[in-house]
Design an enzyme around this catalytic site. Sequence first.
Site: not given
Ligand code: 5GP
Ligand code: SF4
Ligand code: MG
Length: 462
Positions: A10, A291, A390, A439
Site C-alpha cells: 500500500c 513499468s 514473498c 531483500c
Molecule cells: P504475470 O507474470 O503475473 O502475469 O504478470 C507480471 C507483470 O505484472 C509484471 O511484468 C509487472 O509489470 C506486473 N505486476 C503486477 N503485480 C505485480 C507484483 O505484485 N509483482 C511483480 N513483480 N509484478 C507485478
Molecule cells: Fe518480498 Fe523481498 Fe521479493 Fe520484495 S524482494 S517481493 S520483500 S521477497
Molecule cells: Mg508489466
Amino acid sequence: MIQTGMREECGVFGIHHHHDAANMAFYGLHALQHRGQEACGIMAGEQGEYDIHKGPGLVHQVFTDNILQKLKGSIAIGHVRYSVTGGTHSHNIQPFIFNYRNKTFGLCHNGNIVNYRELKRDLEEHGSIFHSSSDSELIAHMMSRDVYDNPITSLKRVLVELVGAFAFIIMVNDELYAVRDKNGLRPLSIGKLDDSYVVASETCALDAVGATFIRDVEPGEIVRIHRYGISSDYFSEERTESLCTMEYIYFARPDSDMGGVNAHEFRKLSGKKLAQEHPVDADIVMGIPDSSLSAAIGYAEESHIPYEVGLIKNKYIGRTFIEPSKHLRDRAVLLKLAAIRKVVKGKRLVLIDDSIVRGTTLKRITRLLQDAGAKEIHVRIASPQITHPCFYGVDISNFAELVMAHTSKEALRDFYGVESLEFMSLDSLAQCTPNRHLCTGCFTGEYLTETFTRLEEASAQR
Ligand code: 5GP
Ligand code: SF4
Ligand code: MG
C-alpha cells in the site's frame, strides 16, 4: 502455504502542521495511487478533534471538494490500499482509528506482519475482539493493552514484537509518528514543506505537494514529528538495510528515489546489464508500458538497437473497471494495451518486461505482437526468476501461482511461442545497487533469518 495475515502493498502519507492538511494528503495519495487502487482514506484533525473519510475506489473517486473541506485540522494521514485477500471489506480500509488511554489514535500501515497469527491468538486469549483481518488492528490492540502513557514507550514495546515488513504513520496528541521495520523492507521518506513535515511511502508524493526531501526513515527508527520539529528513536538494536528489490523493479514510480537511488535510473541500468548479459540481433527494442519502459531504454542504449514504442497503453482503464467480471479480466490486456502494427510488423523485436510472476500477462502480450505481424520476439526480463513466495506483504503469494517455481525457461519460451527468453542474473541485479543490500527473498528463497524461523514455527504448530 503458510498464511501470515493480510498481504498488502500500500501507500501511506502524513503531513504535520499545515493549514490545508487534508488537501495535501489528497494530492500525496494521488501520487501514490499506483501502490493501491482498491480503497483509500484520509483522517485529519488537531487538538483531539478528528474527522475521517474512507471508501472503496480511486483517490479522486472517494474524495470530492466537499468531503475534503469537511476534513479540518492541521494534521492529516492517508492511505491507498491494494489488497489481494478477500476483496475490499470496509472494515479493512484505513486509516484506522482507535482509542487508547483516552486518546484517539489514527494509524496507516503498509506491509505485512509475518507473525500476525501468533500475536492475534495471544490477544484473543486475553479478551481482545477483532473487527478486521488487518495488521493495523493488531497494532491497535497491542497498543491499547499497554499501560504506559507515553506513545513512544508503547510503540517501542509493540514494534519489537513484530516480525515482518512494515511502514506506519500514526497520528496522536497532535503529533505524527513514522516507523519503519528494522530491516527497512518497505520504503518511507521524510520531507519538509515550509514549516510542515511530510512523510510518504515514496518521494514522488513529497514532490506532488511541493515538499523537499530530507531523508528516508531509517530501519528500526521511530520518527516523532511535533510542534518543535522532529526527533528520533530506535525500537531495535538489530537493524539492517534490506529494502525490497521489487520496489526498484516494479512497485515504485520511476520518479521516486529510495536509499538515494532513483527507480528510473535503477531500471535503466538493469536494462543495460541485461543487454550485456543477454545480447541478441534484432531490429527494435520495446518495453511493456509502463513499468518496463525504463529498462527497455537502458537495453536499447547499451545494445545500440533503436528503441521504439510498439505498445500503447490506454491510460483511462482503471483496475476497478477491469476487476468485476472474469470475462473482462481475461480481455484486460487487450483493453489495456494495443500494438502499433506499423512499428511491429515484419520486425525482430527485443521485448523487455520487468518481471514474470504468474506468466499469464506476457502470454497475452506476445500473442498481441504476433498477431500484429512481429517476425521474431526475444523476451528479456529485467529481474531474476521469481521462484519463491514473498512473506513480506507483496502479492506473490504461493509456489503454485509462480510460474518459474515449477516451469523451465525453455518450457515457458515454448508456451509463449517466442524465439528466446532470458532473465537477468542475480549478479547483474546486485551490480545495479552496488552499495546497498536489498531483500532478494523471492529470487533466492533466502529470507531474513528471523522470518524463516517464525515461518517454520508457524508451520510446525499447524
Ligand atoms: P504475470 O507474470 O503475473 O502475469 O504478470 C507480471 C507483470 O505484472 C509484471 O511484468 C509487472 O509489470 C506486473 N505486476 C503486477 N503485480 C505485480 C507484483 O505484485 N509483482 C511483480 N513483480 N509484478 C507485478
Ligand atoms: Fe518480498 Fe523481498 Fe521479493 Fe520484495 S524482494 S517481493 S520483500 S521477497
Ligand atoms: Mg508489466
